[in-house]
Design an enzyme around this catalytic site. Structure first.
Site, mmCIF file in Angstrom:
data_model
loop_
_atom_site.group_PDB
_atom_site.id
_atom_site.type_symbol
_atom_site.label_atom_id
_atom_site.label_comp_id
_atom_site.label_asym_id
_atom_site.label_seq_id
_atom_site.Cartn_x
_atom_site.Cartn_y
_atom_site.Cartn_z
ATOM 1 N N HIS A 22 0.826 -1.210 0.000
ATOM 2 C CA HIS A 22 0.000 0.000 0.000
ATOM 3 C C HIS A 22 0.863 1.265 0.000
ATOM 4 O O HIS A 22 0.881 1.997 -0.970
ATOM 5 C CB HIS A 22 -0.997 0.047 1.166
ATOM 6 N N ASP A 26 -5.069 -8.128 -3.364
ATOM 7 C CA ASP A 26 -5.333 -7.937 -1.945
ATOM 8 C C ASP A 26 -6.662 -8.538 -1.489
ATOM 9 O O ASP A 26 -6.755 -9.728 -1.231
ATOM 10 C CB ASP A 26 -5.237 -6.441 -1.617
HETATM 11 ZN ZN LIG Z 1 -3.464 -6.926 2.632
#
Ligand SMILES: [Zn+2]
Length: 453
Positions: A279, A330
């Site tokens: 991220h 994800d």
């Molecule tokens: Zn994750």
């Protein structure tokens, strides 16, 4: 010895700004042995004869796509968390409800279906960021790595490679609150016991490798970060960590430690070229410099970051600072690396109100070489002699891609345009169908088994 050859209508070769027409790709025992563009070489008559046994691949053939960040069980949440308002933290409650219902058998079924969906979309290698280690109350299974083994088996059934990023997850908050409720099954007690369990797990098949993960600065106390980093370093395996996905994580870390999460990781030896920060949505300018100077990779998951209202990270600045880029699906709100790749560019446009931050070749690199490198497979992600024979063919005659120049595929195609997938020389998907898994049926049944009606 298994020899195979394919004739790609177009193939995207390493270091090329755009695809090359009419490329013969040859492999022996799962390794590419020759890559020969025929146009310009005259394609002699004898050559045509040699091509008789080649598998024709109409469309554009890419190297295998690497999904560098997955939590397989989140696939059960797709489409189920959008009716209500909320944020990352309310979504997390729904995620915990599914986590609480899984056991090694049901997780094998769910992950097998989720990984087979990935194969259909051209993903040939996945990084599973795995923290669902123990029974629901935290008691280890008879085999303390039973859940890890289920994930490794699931990838084998789906026909893709896997790096099991075994996550250390010890506390609920940055200031050390103990795990409670559904989180109890994530924990090993302390980092040494986590390391003992990880060291005892060695997949027998060569489609899977083990790496390490720090769930986040919320989940591993500062004084234990180095234990995890040292284990990864000694073993020479990738180390992944969720980093600054939410501003609240930055605030809590500053309150507890007086520094940002990135600086805390730097101070404890976590950053470096074998580490991938997942991220990196809310780094400070100094954080960007720390990540770049240490050559720490950054894995963006744009469709999840979108889905969870995380924000848009400073991706171009991170790349300019020196961080290699990879991509992940994800939470699997979407499994489509074409969408993830173009989102890197398109989200940057929204943030800056300017176009043209990444070339198509850079997006391809992030989806292929960058992801494989982040997962410890340095010999995959290129259509090049010596690399693993991973091929992903995208049709150029669908309603989405007709008339699109091959170089524009990352701005036009979706996962549904993938027709043919080869992993380590073996065909896994042909004519858009998985050869061994009925993906929609298995997804439906596996999700029904772990969700409330
Ligand atoms: Zn994750």
């Amino acid at each position: 010895m298994t020899a195979t050859r394919w004739l790609a209508e177009y193939a995207w070769l390493p270091e090329h700004a755009e695809p090359t027409p009419d490329v013969l790709i040859e492999a022996v025992d799962g390794r590419i042995t020759a890559v020969t563009p025929l146009v310009g070489g005259g394609a002699p008559a004898a050559g045509v004869e040699v091509l008789g046994d080649a598998v024709r691949l109409p469309g554009l053939t890419l190297p295998g796509l690497a999904n560098a960040h997955s939590h397989a069980f989140h696939r059960a949440l797709r489409g189920r968390t959008h009716a209500r308002r909320g944020d990352f933290w309310s979504w997390r409650e729904a995620m915990y409800a599914v986590a609480g219902r899984l056991d090694p058998d049901s997780y094998l079924a769910l992950a097998r279906a989720a990984y087979a969906e990935m194969a259909l979309t051209g993903i040939t290698c996945v990084g599973e960021f795995h923290y669902l280690h123990h029974g629901p109350d935290g008691t280890p299974y008879d085999d303390p790595n039973a859940m890890s083994a289920a994930l490794v088996e699931a990838a084998a059934h789906a026909g893709i490679r896997l790096t099991l990023l075994d996550a250390c997850y010890l506390t609920a908050t940055v200031d050390g609150a103990p795990l409670a409720g559904p989180q109890r099954r994530f924990g090993d007690g302390d980092a040494l016991r986590w390391a003992e369990r990880v060291a005892a797990f060695a997949p027998e098949d060569d489609h899977a490798r083990v790496g390490a993960a720090i769930h986040s600065v919320r989940a591993v106390p500062a004084e234990q970060l180095a234990t995890v980093a040292n284990l990864a370093d000694r073993a020479g395996v990738p180390l992944h960590v969720h980093l600054s996905e939410q501003p609240a994580e930055n605030d809590a870390c500053r309150a507890a430690h007086g520094v940002t999460p990135t600086r805390l990781l730097a101070e404890h030896g976590v950053l470096g070229p074998h580490t991938t920060a997942v991220h990196a949505t809310h780094p400070t300018g100094a954080d960007v410099a720390l990540l770049g100077e240490s050559r720490t990779g950054v894995c963006l998951c744009p469709t999840t970051e979108r889905d969870l209202a995380d924000g848009i990270g400073p991706v171009r600045r991170l790349v300019e600072a020196g961080s290699p880029l990879s991509l992940g699906s994800d939470s699997h709100a979407v499994v489509d690396l074409f969408e993830e790749a173009r989102a890197v560019e398109l989200d940057e446009r929204l943030r800056t109100r300017r176009r043209g931050h990444f070339t198509a070749a850079e997006l391809l690199h992030a989806a292929t070489v960058g992801g494989h490198a982040a997962l410890g497979w340095g010999d995959a992600g290129r259509l090049a002699v010596g690399d693993r024979a991973d091929l992903v063919t995208v049709r150029l005659d669908s309603a989405r891609t007709a008339g699109v120049p091959p170089v524009g595929v990352f701005f036009a195609a979706t996962a549904a345009d993938v027709t043919h997938v080869v992993v380590d020389g073996r065909t896994v998907v042909a004519e858009g169908r998985h050869l061994t898994v009925d993906v929609p049926t298995e997804l439906r049944d596996a999700i029904a088994a772990v969700t409330l009606p």
